[in-house]
Scaffold this motif. Structure first.
Motif, short mmCIF file in Angstrom:
data_model
loop_
_atom_site.label_atom_id
_atom_site.label_comp_id
_atom_site.label_asym_id
_atom_site.label_seq_id
_atom_site.Cartn_x
_atom_site.Cartn_y
_atom_site.Cartn_z
N ALA A 182 10.24 -19.10 6.09
CA ALA A 182 8.84 -18.99 5.66
C ALA A 182 8.31 -17.58 5.94
O ALA A 182 7.61 -17.00 5.11
CB ALA A 182 7.98 -20.03 6.37
N GLY A 183 8.66 -17.02 7.09
CA GLY A 183 8.25 -15.65 7.40
C GLY A 183 8.82 -14.65 6.41
O GLY A 183 8.13 -13.71 6.00
N ALA A 184 10.07 -14.85 6.01
CA ALA A 184 10.69 -13.95 5.03
C ALA A 184 9.99 -14.04 3.69
O ALA A 184 9.76 -13.02 3.03
CB ALA A 184 12.17 -14.30 4.89
N VAL A 185 9.63 -15.23 3.28
CA VAL A 185 8.91 -15.40 2.00
C VAL A 185 7.56 -14.70 2.06
O VAL A 185 7.16 -14.00 1.13
CB VAL A 185 8.75 -16.90 1.66
N ILE A 186 6.85 -14.86 3.17
CA ILE A 186 5.55 -14.20 3.32
C ILE A 186 5.71 -12.68 3.27
O ILE A 186 4.93 -11.98 2.62
CB ILE A 186 4.86 -14.66 4.60
N LEU A 187 6.75 -12.15 3.93
CA LEU A 187 6.99 -10.71 3.87
C LEU A 187 7.32 -10.24 2.46
O LEU A 187 6.89 -9.16 2.05
CB LEU A 187 8.11 -10.32 4.83
N LEU A 188 8.08 -11.03 1.73
CA LEU A 188 8.39 -10.66 0.36
C LEU A 188 7.14 -10.63 -0.51
O LEU A 188 7.00 -9.77 -1.38
CB LEU A 188 9.43 -11.62 -0.23
N VAL A 189 6.23 -11.56 -0.26
CA VAL A 189 4.96 -11.57 -0.99
C VAL A 189 4.18 -10.29 -0.70
O VAL A 189 3.54 -9.72 -1.58
CB VAL A 189 4.14 -12.83 -0.62
N CYS A 190 4.26 -9.83 0.55
CA CYS A 190 3.51 -8.65 0.97
C CYS A 190 4.22 -7.33 0.65
O CYS A 190 3.60 -6.27 0.69
CB CYS A 190 3.25 -8.70 2.46
N ALA A 191 5.52 -7.38 0.35
CA ALA A 191 6.31 -6.16 0.21
C ALA A 191 5.77 -5.21 -0.86
O ALA A 191 5.72 -4.00 -0.66
CB ALA A 191 7.76 -6.52 -0.11
N GLU A 192 5.34 -5.74 -1.98
CA GLU A 192 4.83 -4.89 -3.05
C GLU A 192 3.58 -4.14 -2.59
O GLU A 192 3.44 -2.95 -2.83
CB GLU A 192 4.50 -5.74 -4.28
N LYS A 193 2.70 -4.83 -1.90
CA LYS A 193 1.47 -4.19 -1.41
C LYS A 193 1.79 -3.15 -0.35
O LYS A 193 1.18 -2.08 -0.31
CB LYS A 193 0.51 -5.23 -0.84
N MET A 194 2.75 -3.44 0.52
CA MET A 194 3.13 -2.48 1.56
C MET A 194 3.67 -1.20 0.94
O MET A 194 3.35 -0.10 1.38
CB MET A 194 4.16 -3.09 2.51
N GLY A 195 4.48 -1.35 -0.10
CA GLY A 195 5.02 -0.18 -0.79
C GLY A 195 3.93 0.65 -1.45
O GLY A 195 3.95 1.88 -1.41
N ALA A 196 2.95 -0.02 -2.06
CA ALA A 196 1.84 0.69 -2.70
C ALA A 196 1.00 1.44 -1.68
O ALA A 196 0.59 2.59 -1.92
CB ALA A 196 0.97 -0.30 -3.47
N VAL A 197 0.76 0.83 -0.54
CA VAL A 197 -0.02 1.49 0.52
C VAL A 197 0.73 2.72 1.03
O VAL A 197 0.14 3.80 1.18
CB VAL A 197 -0.33 0.51 1.68
N ALA A 198 2.02 2.58 1.28
CA ALA A 198 2.82 3.71 1.77
C ALA A 198 2.82 4.85 0.75
O ALA A 198 2.68 6.02 1.12
CB ALA A 198 4.24 3.25 2.07
N GLY A 199 2.94 4.53 -0.52
CA GLY A 199 2.92 5.57 -1.55
C GLY A 199 1.59 6.29 -1.63
O GLY A 199 1.54 7.52 -1.75
N THR A 200 0.51 5.56 -1.53
CA THR A 200 -0.83 6.17 -1.56
C THR A 200 -1.03 7.07 -0.35
O THR A 200 -1.55 8.19 -0.47
CB THR A 200 -1.91 5.08 -1.60
N LEU A 201 -0.62 6.60 0.82
CA LEU A 201 -0.76 7.42 2.03
C LEU A 201 0.07 8.70 1.94
O LEU A 201 -0.38 9.77 2.34
CB LEU A 201 -0.38 6.62 3.27
N ARG A 202 1.29 8.59 1.37
CA ARG A 202 2.13 9.78 1.20
C ARG A 202 1.45 10.79 0.26
O ARG A 202 1.44 12.00 0.53
CB ARG A 202 3.48 9.37 0.62
N ALA A 203 0.88 10.30 -0.82
CA ALA A 203 0.21 11.19 -1.78
C ALA A 203 -1.00 11.86 -1.16
O ALA A 203 -1.21 13.07 -1.32
CB ALA A 203 -0.20 10.39 -3.02
N LEU A 204 -1.79 11.10 -0.41
CA LEU A 204 -2.97 11.67 0.26
C LEU A 204 -2.56 12.71 1.29
O LEU A 204 -3.20 13.77 1.40
CB LEU A 204 -3.80 10.57 0.91
#
Length: 128
Positions: free
Chosen positions: A36-58
């Motif tokens: 269940a924890g792995a599924v929840i992390l997979l759901v969040c993975a896309e958002k985590m990647g987007a946040v990291a990309g935005t922070l890198r650009a800033l």
């Protein structure tokens, strides 16, 4: 329905199943909890990647390349070690979780120490 509501519903549903499973088949509860924890992390993975990309650009636009990269690594170590420690606690291995947290703190300190030493050298140079 918002993504946050779906995520919360998934977590609460998994918790309810876990409570029931722990009573009927305790040996399977740990496996289900990890899944269940792995599924929840997979759901969040896309958002985590987007946040990291935005922070890198800033950070790139602000000219904070190395400092931001170091901060990102430290934050990543902290998040991963906290996740690993919590998974250990969920599986009933709190001692292992504490060791993971201690190891993460040492890793973060080892990354930050050269920066702190450089800062101290600069301050001492100003005071001379």
């Amino acid at each position: 329905m918002s993504e946050a509501a779906r995520l919360a519903g998934l977590g609460v549903g998994a918790m309810l199943l876990l409570v029931t499973l722990r009573q009927a088949k305790p040996e399977m509860a740990a496996v289900f909890s990890l899944a269940a924890g792995a599924v929840i992390l997979l759901v969040c993975a896309e958002k985590m990647g987007a946040v990291a990309g935005t922070l890198r650009a800033l950070a790139g636009q602000a000219g904070l390349g190395e400092g931001a990269a170091l901060l990102g690594r430290v934050a990543g170590i902290g998040a991963l070690c906290q996740l690993g420690a919590q998974l250990c606690r969920d599986a009933g291995e709190s001692g292992m979780g504490e060791k993971i947290e201690l190891g993460g703190k040492m890793m973060m300190l080892s990354l930050a120490l050269p920066v702190a030493a450089s800062l101290l050298e600069a301050v001492c140079g100003l005071l001379r």
